[in-house]
Design a protein around this motif. Structure first.
Motif, mmCIF file in Angstrom:
data_model
loop_
_atom_site.group_PDB
_atom_site.id
_atom_site.type_symbol
_atom_site.label_atom_id
_atom_site.label_comp_id
_atom_site.label_asym_id
_atom_site.label_seq_id
_atom_site.Cartn_x
_atom_site.Cartn_y
_atom_site.Cartn_z
ATOM 1 N N LYS A 376 33.411 9.271 36.015
ATOM 2 C CA LYS A 376 34.154 9.692 34.832
ATOM 3 C C LYS A 376 34.099 8.635 33.746
ATOM 4 N N ILE A 377 34.049 9.111 32.500
ATOM 5 C CA ILE A 377 34.161 8.210 31.358
ATOM 6 C C ILE A 377 35.376 8.691 30.579
ATOM 7 N N ALA A 378 36.270 7.768 30.231
ATOM 8 C CA ALA A 378 37.524 8.105 29.547
ATOM 9 C C ALA A 378 38.263 9.217 30.291
ATOM 10 N N GLY A 379 38.216 9.147 31.614
ATOM 11 C CA GLY A 379 38.951 10.110 32.436
ATOM 12 C C GLY A 379 38.324 11.498 32.502
ATOM 13 N N LYS A 380 37.101 11.639 31.970
ATOM 14 C CA LYS A 380 36.482 12.971 31.957
ATOM 15 C C LYS A 380 35.158 12.962 32.707
ATOM 16 N N THR A 381 34.890 14.069 33.410
ATOM 17 C CA THR A 381 33.562 14.193 34.029
ATOM 18 C C THR A 381 32.545 14.390 32.899
ATOM 19 N N MET A 382 31.257 14.248 33.233
ATOM 20 C CA MET A 382 30.224 14.397 32.200
ATOM 21 C C MET A 382 30.333 15.765 31.539
ATOM 22 N N PHE A 383 30.574 16.798 32.340
ATOM 23 C CA PHE A 383 30.703 18.158 31.809
ATOM 24 C C PHE A 383 31.814 18.193 30.747
ATOM 25 N N ASP A 384 32.995 17.699 31.097
ATOM 26 C CA ASP A 384 34.127 17.740 30.161
ATOM 27 C C ASP A 384 33.907 16.827 28.963
ATOM 28 N N LEU A 385 33.256 15.704 29.222
ATOM 29 C CA LEU A 385 33.017 14.752 28.136
ATOM 30 C C LEU A 385 32.079 15.360 27.090
ATOM 31 N N PHE A 386 30.989 15.969 27.556
ATOM 32 C CA PHE A 386 30.034 16.582 26.610
ATOM 33 C C PHE A 386 30.732 17.673 25.796
ATOM 34 N N ASP A 387 31.554 18.471 26.475
ATOM 35 C CA ASP A 387 32.260 19.562 25.813
ATOM 36 C C ASP A 387 33.232 19.002 24.769
ATOM 37 N N PHE A 388 34.053 18.032 25.178
ATOM 38 C CA PHE A 388 35.058 17.478 24.266
ATOM 39 C C PHE A 388 34.390 16.747 23.092
ATOM 40 N N ALA A 389 33.408 15.881 23.410
ATOM 41 C CA ALA A 389 32.806 15.047 22.359
ATOM 42 C C ALA A 389 32.087 15.904 21.323
ATOM 43 N N THR A 390 31.433 16.984 21.749
ATOM 44 C CA THR A 390 30.714 17.797 20.765
ATOM 45 C C THR A 390 31.702 18.618 19.941
ATOM 46 N N SER A 391 32.525 19.444 20.590
ATOM 47 C CA SER A 391 33.413 20.338 19.841
ATOM 48 C C SER A 391 34.407 19.583 18.978
ATOM 49 N N ASN A 392 35.036 18.562 19.535
ATOM 50 C CA ASN A 392 36.148 17.941 18.823
ATOM 51 C C ASN A 392 35.751 16.739 17.979
ATOM 52 N N VAL A 393 34.561 16.198 18.188
ATOM 53 C CA VAL A 393 34.180 15.037 17.378
ATOM 54 C C VAL A 393 32.849 15.262 16.642
ATOM 55 N N LEU A 394 31.759 15.394 17.398
ATOM 56 C CA LEU A 394 30.436 15.411 16.750
ATOM 57 C C LEU A 394 30.261 16.549 15.754
ATOM 58 N N LEU A 395 30.643 17.779 16.132
ATOM 59 C CA LEU A 395 30.426 18.905 15.212
ATOM 60 C C LEU A 395 31.299 18.800 13.959
ATOM 61 N N PRO A 396 32.623 18.535 14.098
ATOM 62 C CA PRO A 396 33.410 18.386 12.873
ATOM 63 C C PRO A 396 32.935 17.224 11.989
ATOM 64 N N VAL A 397 32.534 16.096 12.605
ATOM 65 C CA VAL A 397 32.052 14.973 11.786
ATOM 66 C C VAL A 397 30.736 15.358 11.106
ATOM 67 N N GLY A 398 29.835 15.994 11.854
ATOM 68 C CA GLY A 398 28.571 16.464 11.261
ATOM 69 C C GLY A 398 28.852 17.422 10.110
ATOM 70 N N GLY A 399 29.779 18.340 10.323
ATOM 71 C CA GLY A 399 30.125 19.322 9.294
ATOM 72 C C GLY A 399 30.692 18.652 8.058
ATOM 73 N N LEU A 400 31.517 17.616 8.276
ATOM 74 C CA LEU A 400 32.104 16.886 7.146
ATOM 75 C C LEU A 400 30.994 16.294 6.268
ATOM 76 N N PHE A 401 30.018 15.634 6.910
ATOM 77 C CA PHE A 401 28.961 14.999 6.118
ATOM 78 C C PHE A 401 28.044 16.027 5.458
#
Ligand code: PFF
Length: 460
Positions: A376-401
């Motif tokens: 686990k990284i930051a308490g999340k399995t790879m599956f959950d981490l990929f899901d959380f990091a993309t939906s809640n961080v990468l996509l909104p940040v990409g959209g902002l730019f």
């Protein structure tokens, strides 16, 4: 349209094809797996309301922005920005997009793998049980088995790669044009069944009567994240598809059509699921397991005997498999377009390399419930981490730019030229409204939501 106009690239052949491919990308497991489970765990209609506002004020603007970036440059996600802003760092948005495409595919192909695995199980009556504890065991057996998880993910990758190799028009466009009507047909059939059950009213009131006490900033971030994930924006998918659009495509109209149709599919999926869940006394807030644990038990409770029950179950998972296919095609196309154009690879070589890369990265998500359950990284399995990091961080940040690029770096004149198709469309008011939204409203909302949702500032 002549090949010259498209700068020698293959593209979507017809306007209907553009709509099918773009809607095919938006409609996916997001509608059937994420939307109902997030609605269930975030208070029903209040969440849907915030989600609709997010798609209107945020997701749609990013989609239109991406389409015009793609169509003007006729290049992949990275090179399009590089050619619009040479020697500047804007291309990093595209690079982050390719990374997001990989990370989303890594877990998305695994959820699709469970869906594909469920189709033969549903046909053979293996999922026919009204006891959620039994269907829970069936699901656990699947996801806890490393080999089954991996092999079904490979089946999914081979299926998608085969369509990608066939080409943009002959593969993606032809396939989505065929699959989307089937998807709508199945949804309507399941809705007729669910809305005539005794729990229909309760299910509908859960979906359409808001409960505001459940709403927090995290809920808002989740809704915005879902609108990005749903509309496939914030990561260059729509830049890539925009690069295949015809020159006479009415981009704002296409965006609105895709947004509304996608919303309709999500609501129909909710209306297929919640009335049945309430009728047979299951919990609406089961989260991601709603699809794989609750739904088989729900379908097994339908009147009419095992044949009818299995029929609805098969139709339901077929629906999910079809929806997942169009979405995965668009995710796959992002790195493939880049590899073909930048490195000059053949489509076949680019697709096979991408599939191999995805099998590697995706295996970490596939094994998140078995061999890598404790990694686990930051308490999340790879599956959950990929899901959380993309939906809640990468996509909104990409959209902002992307919005900052289109609203601030590009300016009104270029925008007007692109949205009116060089003055051939009479839609001045649309252009003005879009300019205001993309320059001010969308970026400000995104910044506030991101900072709050991630706990960086606290507005309440
Ligand atoms: N829109 C897809 C869904 O809702 O399932 C998922 C998705 C596809 C996200 C393509 C991002 C993307 F680029």
């Amino acid at each position: 349209m002549s090949e010259e106009v498209r700068k020698g690239r293959e593209g979507f052949a017809t306007g209907l094809g553009v709509l099918a491919a773009t809607l095919g990308s938006a409609v996916g497991l997001g509608n059937i797996w994420k939307f109902p489970s997030l609605t269930g765990t975030n208070g029903g209609a209040a969440f849907i309301f915030i989600y609709i506002i997010s798609t209107l004020l945020v997701g749609l603007e990013v989609m239109i922005s991406e389409h015009i970036i793609g169509r003007t440059t006729r290049k992949n996600a990275i090179d399009s920005l590089r050619s619009l802003a040479p020697r500047q760092v804007w291309w990093l948005i595209g690079a982050a997009g390719v990374l997001s495409a990989f990370l989303i595919m890594a877990f998305y192909t695994e959820v699709a793998a469970w869906v594909f695995a469920y189709i033969p199980r549903a046909i053979s009556s293996a999922l026919n049980t009204t006891d959620p504890a039994v269907s829970e065991k069936a699901f656990a057996d699947l996801i806890n088995s490393p080999w089954q998880s991996l092999i079904w993910q490979w089946v999914v990758l081979i299926w998608v790669a085969a369509i990608i190799i066939a080409g943009v028009s002959k593969g993606i466009e032809a396939m989505t044009k065929r699959l989307l009507p089937i998807l709508f047909g199945i949804l309507v059939i399941i809705n007729i069944r669910s809305l005539t059950l005794p729990g229909a009213a309760e299910g509908l009131s859960f979906l359409f009567k808001p409960n505001w006490s459940a709403v927090t900033w995290m809920t808002v971030l989740t809704a915005v994240g879902l609108s990005f994930f749903k509309l496939s924006v914030g990561m260059g998918t729509m830049i890539t598809y925009g690069s295949y659009f015809r020159d006479d495509e009415n981009i704002p109209a296409t965006g609105v059509r895709v947004m509304l149709s996608d919303l309709l599919v999500s609501l129909l999926a909710g209306m297929a699921i919640f009335p049945t869940v309430f009728t047979y006394g299951f919990a609406p807030d089961a989260g991601p397991s709603l699809l794989f644990i609750t739904m088989p038990a729900v379908f097994s409770s339908l009147p009419g005997g095992p044949f009818v029950q299995n029929l609805f179950m098969v139709l339901f998972f077929l629906l999910a498999g079809i929806a997942a296919t169009g979405a995965m095609l668009s995710l796959f196309e992002v790195p493939v377009a880049y590899l073909v154009e930048r490195l000059g690879w053949s489509r076949r070589k680019a697709t096979i390399s991408t599939a191999l890369g995805l099998a590697l990265v995706g295996s970490t998500a596939a094994l998140s419930n078995s061999l890598m359950a404790n990694f686990k990284i930051a308490g999340k399995t790879m599956f959950d981490l990929f899901d959380f990091a993309t939906s809640n961080v990468l996509l909104p940040v990409g959209g902002l730019f992307i919005c900052l690029f289109v609203g601030w770096r590009w300016g009104y004149a270029a925008l007007e030229k692109n949205l009116t198709n060089n003055g051939t469309l009479n839609n001045r008011a649309v252009v003005r409204a879009f300019y205001f939204l993309v320059k001010w409203v969308t970026p400000v909302l995104l910044v506030v939501v991101l900072l709050n949702g991630l706990g960086i500032i606290k507005l309440g």
